[in-house]
Scaffold this active site. Sequence first.
Site, short mmCIF file in Angstrom:
data_model
loop_
_atom_site.label_atom_id
_atom_site.label_comp_id
_atom_site.label_asym_id
_atom_site.label_seq_id
_atom_site.Cartn_x
_atom_site.Cartn_y
_atom_site.Cartn_z
N GLU A 177 4.31 -0.48 1.53
CA GLU A 177 4.55 -0.62 0.56
C GLU A 177 5.17 0.34 -0.10
OE1 GLU A 177 0.70 -0.18 -1.08
OE2 GLU A 177 1.23 -0.15 -3.45
N LYS A 219 4.24 -5.26 0.86
CA LYS A 219 4.13 -4.50 -0.64
C LYS A 219 4.59 -3.70 -2.00
CE LYS A 219 -0.38 -3.22 -2.93
NZ LYS A 219 -2.19 -3.12 -3.03
#
Length: 340
Positions: A177, A219
């Site tokens: 992420e 992400k």
Amino acid sequence: MNKSELERTARSLVVKGKGILAADESLRSTERRFARYHVEHIPENRRLYRDMMFTTPGLEEYISGVILFDESIRQTAHDGSPFPEYLVKKGIIPGIKVDGGFVDLPGFPGEKITEGLDGLSARLAEYRGLGARFAKWRAVIAIGENIPSQFCMRANAHALARYAACCQAADIVPIVEPDVLIIGDHSIERCEEVSTEMLSTTFRELKKANVYLEGTLLKPNMVLPGKDAPRQASNAEVAEATLRTLKRTVPAAVPGVVFLSGGQGSVPAAANLNAMVRMGGGPWELSFSYLRALADPAFDVWRGNSESFDAAQKVFYHRARLTAAARKGEYQPSMEAMES
Ligand code: 13P
């Protein structure tokens, strides 16, 4: 590393029509959330908050995986079963946040570095024993005058790659992420430039670390103007800029891209995802790994009161259904008004 298991888990998390609930708020984040509603910040209320979400009837229709936090992976649902076991019974894959949060990056004012690599392999082995099959590590990249620096992007990408490699060695799918923050008054063009650079840097580091891309999920943030930017962007503009950025930087071997909502609000988070899917997406599955866009409306109803528990679950189910509709390109603003 069990490549076929990693790939199977990653693909199950981005199965058509479902997405991930990122219920992994740290204690710092739940404290802020609870304070806004004067809910006492104690373990039992944090357990009830998670219980409200996870035991929502029918949640498994729209949610493929739930990211837990170190405290909640050890807590139990109201039927007495540990949360990971409860989720597995529903057909939902348990995951775990493993980063230790971010701190100031010394020498680089305004920039952050995520901590948590020390002892990570031992923690991953423990979490796998507790049922976790995937993990999350969030790097934050701020946009401002003369930032982000190359050094900050490299340092964070390097940590993401180290984390991802540790996860795969423990047969846990890493969600990588790199979050380019929405905070500020920058333009959508500037967000695109920074996101492109950060994603390229991240995949370069993942390659150097021998990370198995087929067993990894990305992400990212959507490409958005800063929340204080004088000109905001339409859903179509966000979708176009985000898809262009991802296609330029994310290898097709990655099975799925699961966006964070990043403080956009529930409705734009659904509408923007929907627009991307309608535009044809890319070689990866496009899905969500939201917290605020899923949880905020339900928390607003619950507010820590047992009498509003059922009503909050209805709102939560409604939000999961609409977000999952967006993931299929079937979201319509008119659906917002239904039931709840
Ligand atoms: P938001 O959807 O609220 O951005 O949270 C997702 C997340 O997990 C951020 O790390």
